[in-house]
Design a protein around this motif. Structure first.
Motif, PDB file in Angstrom:
ATOM      1  N   PRO A 199      76.323  12.280  -6.925  1.00 54.22           N
ATOM      2  CA  PRO A 199      76.725  13.089  -8.084  1.00 54.22           C
ATOM      3  C   PRO A 199      77.656  12.338  -9.025  1.00 54.22           C
ATOM      4  O   PRO A 199      78.327  11.381  -8.631  1.00 54.22           O
ATOM      5  CB  PRO A 199      77.446  14.270  -7.444  1.00 54.22           C
ATOM      6  CG  PRO A 199      77.881  13.797  -6.116  1.00 54.22           C
ATOM      7  CD  PRO A 199      76.886  12.782  -5.670  1.00 54.22           C
ATOM      8  N   ARG A 200      77.692  12.801 -10.277  1.00 56.90           N
ATOM      9  CA  ARG A 200      78.619  12.231 -11.246  1.00 56.90           C
ATOM     10  C   ARG A 200      80.062  12.541 -10.823  1.00 56.90           C
ATOM     11  O   ARG A 200      80.327  13.565 -10.191  1.00 56.90           O
ATOM     12  CB  ARG A 200      78.362  12.837 -12.640  1.00 56.90           C
ATOM     13  CG  ARG A 200      77.101  12.324 -13.288  1.00 56.90           C
ATOM     14  CD  ARG A 200      76.724  13.171 -14.487  1.00 56.90           C
ATOM     15  NE  ARG A 200      76.350  14.527 -14.071  1.00 56.90           N
ATOM     16  CZ  ARG A 200      76.101  15.524 -14.900  1.00 56.90           C
ATOM     17  NH1 ARG A 200      76.191  15.332 -16.197  1.00 56.90           N
ATOM     18  NH2 ARG A 200      75.754  16.712 -14.447  1.00 56.90           N
ATOM     19  N   GLY A 208      86.377  22.076  -1.666  1.00 58.98           N
ATOM     20  CA  GLY A 208      85.732  23.380  -1.569  1.00 58.98           C
ATOM     21  C   GLY A 208      85.752  24.208  -2.836  1.00 58.98           C
ATOM     22  O   GLY A 208      85.315  25.358  -2.846  1.00 58.98           O
ATOM     23  N   GLN A 209      86.278  23.628  -3.914  1.00 61.47           N
ATOM     24  CA  GLN A 209      86.208  24.335  -5.194  1.00 61.47           C
ATOM     25  C   GLN A 209      84.743  24.445  -5.622  1.00 61.47           C
ATOM     26  O   GLN A 209      83.913  23.624  -5.250  1.00 61.47           O
ATOM     27  CB  GLN A 209      86.976  23.548  -6.264  1.00 61.47           C
ATOM     28  CG  GLN A 209      88.457  23.425  -5.992  1.00 61.47           C
ATOM     29  CD  GLN A 209      89.201  24.640  -6.461  1.00 61.47           C
ATOM     30  OE1 GLN A 209      88.944  25.118  -7.548  1.00 61.47           O
ATOM     31  NE2 GLN A 209      90.091  25.163  -5.645  1.00 61.47           N
ATOM     32  N   PRO A 210      84.406  25.427  -6.449  1.00 64.78           N
ATOM     33  CA  PRO A 210      83.021  25.512  -6.930  1.00 64.78           C
ATOM     34  C   PRO A 210      82.701  24.309  -7.819  1.00 64.78           C
ATOM     35  O   PRO A 210      83.584  23.702  -8.418  1.00 64.78           O
ATOM     36  CB  PRO A 210      82.988  26.813  -7.728  1.00 64.78           C
ATOM     37  CG  PRO A 210      84.412  27.093  -8.078  1.00 64.78           C
ATOM     38  CD  PRO A 210      85.234  26.514  -6.966  1.00 64.78           C
ATOM     39  N   ALA A 211      81.412  23.979  -7.885  1.00 65.12           N
ATOM     40  CA  ALA A 211      80.961  22.858  -8.705  1.00 65.12           C
ATOM     41  C   ALA A 211      81.367  23.089 -10.153  1.00 65.12           C
ATOM     42  O   ALA A 211      81.326  24.208 -10.663  1.00 65.12           O
ATOM     43  CB  ALA A 211      79.448  22.721  -8.611  1.00 65.12           C
ATOM     44  N   LYS A 212      81.786  22.024 -10.814  1.00 63.04           N
ATOM     45  CA  LYS A 212      82.239  22.132 -12.190  1.00 63.04           C
ATOM     46  C   LYS A 212      81.098  21.692 -13.105  1.00 63.04           C
ATOM     47  O   LYS A 212      80.615  20.566 -13.011  1.00 63.04           O
ATOM     48  CB  LYS A 212      83.450  21.208 -12.389  1.00 63.04           C
ATOM     49  CG  LYS A 212      84.058  21.297 -13.771  1.00 63.04           C
ATOM     50  CD  LYS A 212      85.360  20.515 -13.831  1.00 63.04           C
ATOM     51  CE  LYS A 212      85.743  20.199 -15.264  1.00 63.04           C
ATOM     52  NZ  LYS A 212      85.327  18.874 -15.741  1.00 63.04           N
ATOM     53  N   PRO A 213      80.669  22.568 -13.982  1.00 64.73           N
ATOM     54  CA  PRO A 213      79.581  22.161 -14.878  1.00 64.73           C
ATOM     55  C   PRO A 213      80.039  21.029 -15.791  1.00 64.73           C
ATOM     56  O   PRO A 213      81.172  21.024 -16.269  1.00 64.73           O
ATOM     57  CB  PRO A 213      79.269  23.424 -15.682  1.00 64.73           C
ATOM     58  CG  PRO A 213      80.473  24.279 -15.556  1.00 64.73           C
ATOM     59  CD  PRO A 213      81.109  23.935 -14.251  1.00 64.73           C
ATOM     60  N   ILE A 214      79.164  20.060 -16.010  1.00 65.83           N
ATOM     61  CA  ILE A 214      79.435  18.999 -16.974  1.00 65.83           C
ATOM     62  C   ILE A 214      78.493  19.253 -18.145  1.00 65.83           C
ATOM     63  O   ILE A 214      77.276  19.116 -18.015  1.00 65.83           O
ATOM     64  CB  ILE A 214      79.196  17.619 -16.341  1.00 65.83           C
ATOM     65  CG1 ILE A 214      80.190  17.389 -15.198  1.00 65.83           C
ATOM     66  CG2 ILE A 214      79.319  16.530 -17.398  1.00 65.83           C
ATOM     67  CD1 ILE A 214      80.048  16.055 -14.526  1.00 65.83           C
ATOM     68  N   LEU A 215      79.078  19.662 -19.240  1.00 69.43           N
ATOM     69  CA  LEU A 215      78.250  20.158 -20.344  1.00 69.43           C
ATOM     70  C   LEU A 215      77.739  19.032 -21.224  1.00 69.43           C
ATOM     71  O   LEU A 215      78.419  18.039 -21.450  1.00 69.43           O
ATOM     72  CB  LEU A 215      79.074  21.130 -21.185  1.00 69.43           C
ATOM     73  CG  LEU A 215      79.677  22.297 -20.412  1.00 69.43           C
ATOM     74  CD1 LEU A 215      80.597  23.100 -21.299  1.00 69.43           C
ATOM     75  CD2 LEU A 215      78.591  23.180 -19.838  1.00 69.43           C
ATOM     76  N   MET A 328      69.908  23.079  -5.342  1.00 70.89           N
ATOM     77  CA  MET A 328      70.506  21.781  -5.651  1.00 70.89           C
ATOM     78  C   MET A 328      72.034  21.878  -5.670  1.00 70.89           C
ATOM     79  O   MET A 328      72.724  20.966  -5.207  1.00 70.89           O
ATOM     80  CB  MET A 328      69.999  21.279  -7.012  1.00 70.89           C
ATOM     81  CG  MET A 328      68.517  20.955  -7.024  1.00 70.89           C
ATOM     82  SD  MET A 328      68.048  19.605  -5.922  1.00 70.89           S
ATOM     83  CE  MET A 328      68.267  18.202  -7.022  1.00 70.89           C
ATOM     84  N   LEU A 329      72.527  22.976  -6.226  1.00 71.69           N
ATOM     85  CA  LEU A 329      73.980  23.177  -6.230  1.00 71.69           C
ATOM     86  C   LEU A 329      74.502  23.267  -4.807  1.00 71.69           C
ATOM     87  O   LEU A 329      75.534  22.687  -4.456  1.00 71.69           O
ATOM     88  CB  LEU A 329      74.328  24.471  -6.961  1.00 71.69           C
ATOM     89  CG  LEU A 329      74.502  24.399  -8.462  1.00 71.69           C
ATOM     90  CD1 LEU A 329      74.947  25.733  -9.003  1.00 71.69           C
ATOM     91  CD2 LEU A 329      75.521  23.312  -8.814  1.00 71.69           C
ATOM     92  N   TRP A 330      73.767  24.006  -3.989  1.00 74.68           N
ATOM     93  CA  TRP A 330      74.185  24.229  -2.611  1.00 74.68           C
ATOM     94  C   TRP A 330      74.168  22.920  -1.832  1.00 74.68           C
ATOM     95  O   TRP A 330      75.035  22.657  -1.003  1.00 74.68           O
ATOM     96  CB  TRP A 330      73.253  25.266  -1.978  1.00 74.68           C
ATOM     97  CG  TRP A 330      73.628  25.665  -0.595  1.00 74.68           C
ATOM     98  CD1 TRP A 330      74.648  26.506  -0.228  1.00 74.68           C
ATOM     99  CD2 TRP A 330      72.995  25.246   0.621  1.00 74.68           C
ATOM    100  NE1 TRP A 330      74.677  26.630   1.125  1.00 74.68           N
ATOM    101  CE2 TRP A 330      73.674  25.873   1.686  1.00 74.68           C
ATOM    102  CE3 TRP A 330      71.916  24.425   0.895  1.00 74.68           C
ATOM    103  CZ2 TRP A 330      73.308  25.682   3.001  1.00 74.68           C
ATOM    104  CZ3 TRP A 330      71.547  24.234   2.212  1.00 74.68           C
ATOM    105  CH2 TRP A 330      72.247  24.861   3.256  1.00 74.68           C
ATOM    106  N   LEU A 331      73.165  22.075  -2.122  1.00 74.45           N
ATOM    107  CA  LEU A 331      73.070  20.773  -1.459  1.00 74.45           C
ATOM    108  C   LEU A 331      74.033  19.770  -2.062  1.00 74.45           C
ATOM    109  O   LEU A 331      74.131  18.636  -1.584  1.00 74.45           O
ATOM    110  CB  LEU A 331      71.637  20.224  -1.596  1.00 74.45           C
ATOM    111  CG  LEU A 331      70.529  20.953  -0.841  1.00 74.45           C
ATOM    112  CD1 LEU A 331      69.166  20.377  -1.211  1.00 74.45           C
ATOM    113  CD2 LEU A 331      70.757  20.835   0.666  1.00 74.45           C
ATOM    114  N   PRO A 336      71.488  16.322 -13.497  1.00 71.32           N
ATOM    115  CA  PRO A 336      72.087  16.826 -14.737  1.00 71.32           C
ATOM    116  C   PRO A 336      71.147  17.694 -15.575  1.00 71.32           C
ATOM    117  O   PRO A 336      71.575  18.640 -16.209  1.00 71.32           O
ATOM    118  CB  PRO A 336      72.465  15.542 -15.484  1.00 71.32           C
ATOM    119  CG  PRO A 336      72.649  14.521 -14.437  1.00 71.32           C
ATOM    120  CD  PRO A 336      71.688  14.881 -13.343  1.00 71.32           C
ATOM    121  N   LEU A 337      69.886  17.369 -15.610  1.00 68.13           N
ATOM    122  CA  LEU A 337      68.971  18.133 -16.462  1.00 68.13           C
ATOM    123  C   LEU A 337      68.063  19.056 -15.655  1.00 68.13           C
ATOM    124  O   LEU A 337      67.064  19.548 -16.169  1.00 68.13           O
ATOM    125  CB  LEU A 337      68.125  17.199 -17.321  1.00 68.13           C
ATOM    126  CG  LEU A 337      68.807  16.756 -18.608  1.00 68.13           C
ATOM    127  CD1 LEU A 337      69.749  15.616 -18.363  1.00 68.13           C
ATOM    128  CD2 LEU A 337      67.815  16.454 -19.677  1.00 68.13           C
TER     129      LEU A 337
END
Lengths: 507, 507, 507
Positions: A199-200, A208-215, A328-331, A336-337
């Motif tokens: 991942p980037r 354990g924080q939720p994934a941070k969207p990269i806009l 994908m988020l869970w894994l 990115p796209l």
């Protein structure tokens, strides 16, 4: 008009004109370029500004490498003939460099497909891939991975296309416009690539924080690209597939287009409503992705489905996209796209749906049974086709991943898969290309160039911010001195009335 | 080549190939999508950045809703047959869900028209409309308002199309490519919508000040959209209208395109020169609007006008646009994209001009009289046609407004027409969609992420400006204390050499 | 199907349908508009933000002026007939205002070429040209310079097209899609224009410093334009040239497209690799330029070259572009978009390469010699053709420069060639058009409009920077006073707790 003795001449003349018209018409294959172009804009909008030039040049080179590679080698593997019929089940090996090939329109069309399947992958490794990685996988996909798959599925000699025949049962590979050989292929490779490259920085936290969207930096670009893509899909799934599959019935072309757009619409509406109900917002970018997934799913059998079937296929594609992107988020795989969820998800679902709800599918077989018509034969045939289709889909996935996984692993080993963290944080554009997508000095007006702006108008955004920060710090230092009852030691009054602050107090 | 006995087979083969080619060709209906896409970009550039995502997703849903609605219902109303010929004058009611329909290319074409007429309206309510309002009027226009109009004007059974016959006089509805049923319809609804929803905050002041222009955030997007629109109009007015009106003479297609672009050029030049003479500037955006109005006016009769006639039609459209956009300012109706002036103005002028200067129009009738050829008959016919055309135009306006006005009023009553002032001021994107068009954090380079930038690089532009403002205020406070001879009470020196300023002195 | 007695009717019917289909098909000439549109975006991205509106409106007017001019006059000069065959070698003079002309598709196609050749020049004078200069040269090129060249080269009556015949030798002008009459013409005029107008302020320093690049404000726009241009070239060089050259063999169309893209790919790869080896970066924008130069070079003979020949033609075009762009730097001629290097370089190289490596070229002649086939005749013919081609290229350059040089010089004399330094520094958009491409007030959110932001949110970027600068200066002044042990004289405490600083201490 003329005596019967002239019919022959007239018919020849008509045939000549028809041929000329058909040749002119091949220009329309250009329409397929829309898809390449659309992906370019879509991807450019979906990355951060600091990586924009990188993704643009990557796509330019995709096109260049794919045309050279497909011309030199790819076409021969895909549609060249083979003297040995067993070898011919798996690969062609004639017409290298197009020597002896004459079906130029088909070449064009297939080249664009080849470039597309390579381009899909770049969405999954965007913003962190080494440039040499782009060049490598693009060359391999467009000259080898994709051509072999089309040989299997679309050339008459290929094993998937030939299928199995046993008694009344006859299976084949159902894929009108590349749901499998283009999208499932590109999507599967995307999964592998995103997994191996990692991942980037900043996408997933360790605590354990939720994934941070990269806009992405420009929603308008992303949306514009998405819209053109939809338009491109219509061209894709419309007329020119006649080059590949003999259209036969004339209505197929328009039917394919209507099914494609209805599929996209149902996928988009399904996703939009679920998202609105669960998250309370009307999301644009994810809805576009869902719409694209719907159109990808239409590629499999839009030529042999009724419009009503799109309620099933389209909505299913929207939900498939939703689930896979959650997966994908869970894994914690950073795509990115959403290349995997859109293309592999939509493509796979389309291949399956084609055996369920398209003509001759399971729904029709059950309908036959209900009406007591050839029940057993229809059912056997429909499920055999589903089985064969699953085998084909599996073969596409395995082939794509089996070839590309070692390559990505090898590139990782030699340190050519991913850029250094420093380059990733600071953006690829300046390090790799020396071209900022939006150079700061190209904005603003000359009114700002007077002497009084010298200290606030340095060359880059970075520098302007440094300058502001320094100014603040200097003043803070001075204030601190004043507050302590001292004359600020680092401040000197100049004869021109300016205040100079000695360098060592700077940050 | 072959003996005469083979003619039949050869002719059948030729017919088959011709059919296949024609089917392939229908792909070109895609060209019409250009118009939808162009409007999207045009509108995206013409709104403020804070509402960009909103207008983009709105357009995506326009396309989705229109295709589902036109497929399910609209087509049946427009081109379905009616068992009762009196009912059939006004509405069709068969082929719901395209059941039994086979003219797929025409469906496609008409669907894009339907989506376009709905999309026009969104320009008039941009930057302040509730999302549910978009969905509502889009659904109603594409499934009901527009289909009924095309039934009246373009189906052979419709009353406008049938016209009146009396002696030598025979009138019909002249509208080659939707000047009336698409543009006048959409433009009229735009007027009503803009009137009922009210102007954007800040557009018109209460104290007699002149109206304040609210500028779009990206001239390049707006211009690009405008250019593609022009290109799209050429496709619109070019070949594929053959689906609707039997082209007959082959030159019509190219003639239509030449007339369209000449109309646009004369409208643009007329407007540009008037604007330059009165205001001293060469205006881009308004010139584009004038050019579009010229092309809209070409929709009525570009198939039956000589190129020289565009001097009249095009210049007239430019002036009509100019006057109507002034009228809207005078009425203090806020139509952000001039949808009314461009589409209703251009469309109405085109319908009228078609009866004046196109073939069989008043100019030709007068010319006949001057040459003493069928003078009375020509004149009667030409003026009767003008009268009928006016009746049709009026019918379009009345129908469009009569259906949509109650709907907008109702939505206003239940508070679903317009967003709250807070949302309007702060932009729709974050409130409604959670997606900023240009997320601040997606710009800039990693070089800015060092500790010294922490206080000047917060997450949004808003926050960076707050930070600067606070810093200034803190320093001002400190200075004030110093000036008063006091140690600044709210300043503490920290052990790390930084100055801390207590929170309560902040803004 | 039917008895033989019906053949005549059926054949007539088939011919009618074929004609209709062909007419419909002419719509595809629209594809050529892609090129105009692409140049617009390309140029918009390649200038600084302060000149964006200017370049956009300039391109809009190019289209408008060119269609009116080419309709009124240009077409007559180019393809009108002449009663005198000697005059007819040089100019046509009938069908003014298209009177009597019927070949509308060809008109369309040629009009777009005319607009393109004018638009090329605007790249060379961008960011400093007076508006009236644009209008002037666009009108002259599209109504006179370009039409005469096409008459020479593409009408059957023109002297270049007729060539010389002597014994076995027969020469003609080889230019399938405008490498000479469009690109070399536009590129040559670009050189003259850039030379006479002089470099942009700041481009070349007087003290021997290296030239300073002036970057365009949006790489995505420039790249997007470049990609669409590539797509447009394919359309250009694809089907529709059939209007000009009778295609005869049907494969030519697809062959032309494949050659075009391969040419572009080889030019791009050649340039990219040279640049990477010498400068260490992967440059996007220059690679796009090289790619375009490659495609320009393909215009000359892509219909009569084998795909392998593109290795020579394409790579050569990439190198030609590289050398000419270096030459311009060395000459200190400022051509912002490299219009000369791309179009004149690519065009000239294409014309020469066509006589070397295309069918019947020098390579084939030598091959004949090696195989002892008609050696002498082949060689004579090939070199005679090279000579004639050089004469034609020279004629194009001389004609283009001879007409346009006096015009640019005259405009310079009367002060209408170039804007004042003040306008150039401050940008053309606000001075000439009153329309900022990215109006500051259209960005940001309403959250910023509270009272605490009044002093940091003025109307333009310029003003915000002035405000920051002033604030800094005020504080510096105050500090200076404090440091000198005085109460800051210019600071007053207000009752509302704000610090006011008297005006005279401001910058």
């Amino acid at each position: 008009m003329s005596g019967k003795e002239n019919y022959t001449a007239e018919i020849i003349e008509l045939q000549r004109e028809l041929q000329k018209l058909r040749d002119d018409f091949s220009e329309n294959d250009n329409a397929f370029f829309l898809c390449s172009m659309a992906i370019i804009i879509f991807q450019a909008g979906a990355v951060r500004a600091k990586n924009t030039t990188n993704i643009l040049i990557k796509n330019l080179l995709d096109s260049c490498i794919a045309v050279i590679g497909y011309w030199a080698i790819g076409w021969a593997f895909a549609y060249g003939s083979s003297s040995n019929s067993t070898v011919g089940l798996f690969i062609g090996h004639s017409q290298f460099f197009l020597a002896g090939a004459t079906d130029y329109p088909k070449f064009f069309f297939q080249y664009v497909f080849a470039a597309t399947s390579a381009t899909i992958v770049s969405g999954a490794v965007a913003e962190r891939s080494e440039f040499i990685n782009y060049l490598t996988y693009c060359a391999i996909i467009s000259t080898f991975v994709y051509p072999i798959l089309t040989h299997w599925g679309w050339s008459t000699a290929g094993w998937m296309s030939r299928g199995i025949s046993s008694g009344d049962i006859k299976t084949t590979y159902i894929d009108f416009a590349g749901a499998g050989v283009v999208h499932l292929c590109g999507g599967s490779i995307s999964f592998v690539a995103a997994l191996i490259i990692g991942p980037r920085i900043g996408r997933f936290s360790r605590d354990g924080q939720p994934a941070k969207p990269i806009l992405g930096h420009s929603v308008p670009f992303a949306a514009l690209g998405g819209f053109i893509l939809m338009f491109g899909f219509l061209a894709f799934n419309g007329g020119s597939m006649a080059d590949i599959v003999n259209a036969g019935d004339g209505k197929i072309v328009a039917l394919a287009m209507i099914n494609t757009i209805l599929n996209g619409a149902f996928a988009a509406m399904t996703y939009l409503i679920i998202f609105k109900l669960t998250r309370g917002k009307w999301s644009l970018l994810l809805t576009i992705n869902a719409c694209l997934a719907g159109m990808v799913s239409a590629c499999a059998a839009c030529n042999k489905s009724e419009p009503w079937s799109t309620v099933f296929t389209g909505s299913g594609a929207g939900i498939t996209y939703l689930l896979l992107s959650k997966l994908m988020l869970w894994l914690e795989i950073d795509d990115p796209l959403d290349a995997f969820a859109v293309h592999a998800g939509g493509g796979f679902w389309g291949l399956i749906s084609a055996t369920i709800i398209a003509h001759d599918g399971i729904v029709y077989a059950i309908s036959d049974c209900v009406n007591h018509i050839h029940c057993k034969k229809s059912i056997s045939q429909a499920f055999a086709q589903l089985g064969w289709q699953l085998i084909c889909a599996l073969a596409i996935i395995v082939w794509s991943c089996a070839i590309m996984t070692p390559i990505f692993v090898f590139l990782k080993k030699i340190g050519k898969l991913r850029v250094s963290p420093e380059v990733e944080l600071n953006g690829l554009d300046l390090y790799k290309h020396g071209e900022d997508a939006y150079p700061y000095e190209s904005y603003g007006h000359g009114w700002e160039s007077g002497p009084e702006y010298q200290d606030i108008l340095p060359q880059t955004r970075r520098e302007i911010q440094i300058a502001i920060s320094r100014k603040s710090t200097m003043l803070s230092d001075a204030l601190r001195a004043v507050a302590a009852g001292r004359t600020p030691e680092n401040i000197n009054m100049l004869s021109n009335g300016q205040v100079q602050i000695s360098e060592n107090t700077w940050i």
